[in-house]
Design a protein around this motif. Structure first.
Motif: not given
Length: 114
Positions: A17, A63, A67, A82, A85, A89
């Motif tokens: 993250s 996302v 996100f 976020m 991941l 990304d």
């Protein structure tokens, strides 16, 4: 005019993250929509997430559920949390604000290793 300064990018392993921050200054009362875009070499800049004046959000399909865009009105700051991941990304992430004009921050690099 609006000035935007991003922070929080970096290198993270897949599944990790990061939280990006975008501090806005200047004529922030004129901002109608603020959000995040990203760009990789050779590709067009793409929308990641936006939030309008009323707090309504919009996310890219890629996302959603990973996100989250949020804001701290008192600090004139917008965040992009976020999670989970993925290597895809990896990009330069740009903060964007729209009044009657469009403003961009300088960008912050996010790199996700596999």
């Amino acid at each position: 005019q609006v000035q935007l300064v991003e922070s929080g990018g970096g290198l993270v392993q897949a599944g990790g993250s990061l939280r990006l921050s975008c501090a806005a200054s200047g004529s922030t009362f004129r901002i109608n929509v603020i959000g995040w875009y990203r760009q990789t070499p050779g590709k067009q800049r793409e929308l990641v997430a936006t939030m309008d004046r009323g707090g309504r959000t919009n996310y890219a399909d890629s996302v959603k559920d990973r996100f989250t865009i949020s804001r701290d009105i008192a600090k004139f700051t917008v965040y992009l949390q976020m999670n989970n991941l993925k290597p895809e990304d990896t990009a330069v992430y740009y903060c964007n604000a729209v009044t009657g004009l469009v403003y961009w921050g300088q960008g912050t690099q996010v790199t996700v290793s596999s």
